[in-house]
Design an enzyme around this catalytic site. Structure first.
Site, PDB file in Angstrom:
ATOM      1  N   GLY A  43      -5.468   0.455   0.595  1.00 49.99           N
ATOM      2  CA  GLY A  43      -4.932   1.361  -0.408  1.00 49.99           C
ATOM      3  C   GLY A  43      -4.114   0.614  -1.434  1.00 49.99           C
ATOM      4  O   GLY A  43      -3.608  -0.484  -1.163  1.00 49.99           O
ATOM      5  N   GLN A 102       1.996  -0.559  -8.010  1.00 48.75           N
ATOM      6  CA  GLN A 102       1.837  -1.892  -7.416  1.00 48.75           C
ATOM      7  C   GLN A 102       1.151  -2.863  -8.382  1.00 48.75           C
ATOM      8  O   GLN A 102       1.214  -4.075  -8.187  1.00 48.75           O
ATOM      9  CB  GLN A 102       1.011  -1.818  -6.128  1.00 48.75           C
ATOM     10  N   CYS A 121       1.686  -3.945   3.946  1.00 52.13           N
ATOM     11  CA  CYS A 121       1.592  -3.555   2.540  1.00 52.13           C
ATOM     12  C   CYS A 121       1.226  -4.771   1.698  1.00 52.13           C
ATOM     13  O   CYS A 121       1.744  -5.856   1.929  1.00 52.13           O
ATOM     14  CB  CYS A 121       2.947  -2.993   2.090  1.00 52.13           C
ATOM     15  N   LEU A 122       0.349  -4.575   0.727  1.00 50.26           N
ATOM     16  CA  LEU A 122      -0.058  -5.686  -0.146  1.00 50.26           C
ATOM     17  C   LEU A 122       1.113  -6.229  -0.963  1.00 50.26           C
ATOM     18  O   LEU A 122       1.074  -7.370  -1.408  1.00 50.26           O
ATOM     19  CB  LEU A 122      -1.182  -5.235  -1.096  1.00 50.26           C
ATOM     20  N   HIS A 165       1.527   6.409   3.090  1.00 44.95           N
ATOM     21  CA  HIS A 165       2.027   5.121   2.597  1.00 44.95           C
ATOM     22  C   HIS A 165       1.921   5.061   1.062  1.00 44.95           C
ATOM     23  O   HIS A 165       2.866   4.657   0.382  1.00 44.95           O
ATOM     24  CB  HIS A 165       1.212   3.998   3.265  1.00 44.95           C
ATOM     25  N   GLU A 166       0.772   5.489   0.537  1.00 43.66           N
ATOM     26  CA  GLU A 166       0.561   5.416  -0.917  1.00 43.66           C
ATOM     27  C   GLU A 166       1.411   6.454  -1.664  1.00 43.66           C
ATOM     28  O   GLU A 166       1.952   6.156  -2.719  1.00 43.66           O
ATOM     29  CB  GLU A 166      -0.920   5.593  -1.267  1.00 43.66           C
ATOM     30  N   HIS A 216       4.737   5.069  -2.019  1.00 45.50           N
ATOM     31  CA  HIS A 216       4.777   4.105  -3.135  1.00 45.50           C
ATOM     32  C   HIS A 216       5.044   4.834  -4.441  1.00 45.50           C
ATOM     33  O   HIS A 216       5.876   4.415  -5.240  1.00 45.50           O
ATOM     34  CB  HIS A 216       3.434   3.388  -3.275  1.00 45.50           C
TER      35      HIS A 216
HETATM   36 NI    NI Z   1       1.682  -0.610   0.241  1.00 48.30          NI
END
Ligand code: NI
Length: 169
Positions: free
Chosen positions: A46, A51, A93-94, A135-136, A139
């Site tokens: 995701g 981000q 998380c990225l 999670h998204e 964000h």
């Molecule tokens: Ni993330």
């Protein structure tokens, strides 16, 4: 399509709430295509628009990590309207590379929002997809998964993360 740079913790943009998508024109379509490409290249399950430095309420999710073409989800203005149960599972998380920890989330969620063309959509999810959606959406509200762990664990994360950064940079 182009791969965009993923902003990393502690970048300030990750802490800010994003703004609703109301223009579903060419700029948004390009952003979505770039985000999908960036997510698959990472690879991740995701990615939220902030981000990649764009403070809009937009996320792309594919919990199959690109293995099934049909599982790509593009959501604008997502909102949790119903939830059920609780589940703890490992999360990463990225924007926070090489750190994972257990995070408690709702077990099942119903989310409503808009698709990439502005049509209203609603989806029900459990398991990994429910987790990715939460999670998204976090964000998009300026919340990272490390904000969902206990205070002591978070202090430990901050110290450890700084130290590892210092060593690797
Ligand atoms: Ni993330």
């Amino acid at each position: 399509m182009a791969i965009r740079e993923i902003k990393k913790y502690p970048d300030e943009i990750l802490k800010k709430k994003t703004e609703a998508v109301d223009d579903f024109g060419d700029d948004l379509q390009k952003l979505i295509d770039d985000m999908v490409e960036t997510m698959y290249a990472a690879p991740g399950v995701g990615l939220a628009a902030n981000q990649v430095g764009v403070p809009k309420r937009l996320t792309v999710i594919d919990v199959s990590v690109g293995n099934e073409e049909t599982s790509l989800i593009v959501l604008c203005n997502p909102e949790i309207i119903c939830h059920e149960g609780e589940e703890a599972n490992e999360e990463g998380c990225l924007s926070i590379p090489e750190y994972t920890t257990m995070v408690k989330r709702f077990g099942k969620v119903t989310v409503k929002g808009h698709d990439r063309h502005g049509k209203e959509v609603e989806l029900e999810a459990d398991g990994l997809l429910a987790r990715a959606l939460q999670h998204e959406i976090d964000h998009l509200n300026g919340i990272l998964f490390v904000d969902r762990i206990g205070r002591i664990k978070k202090e430990f994360f901050k110290k450890r993360y700084k130290r590892e950064k210092a060593v690797s940079s």
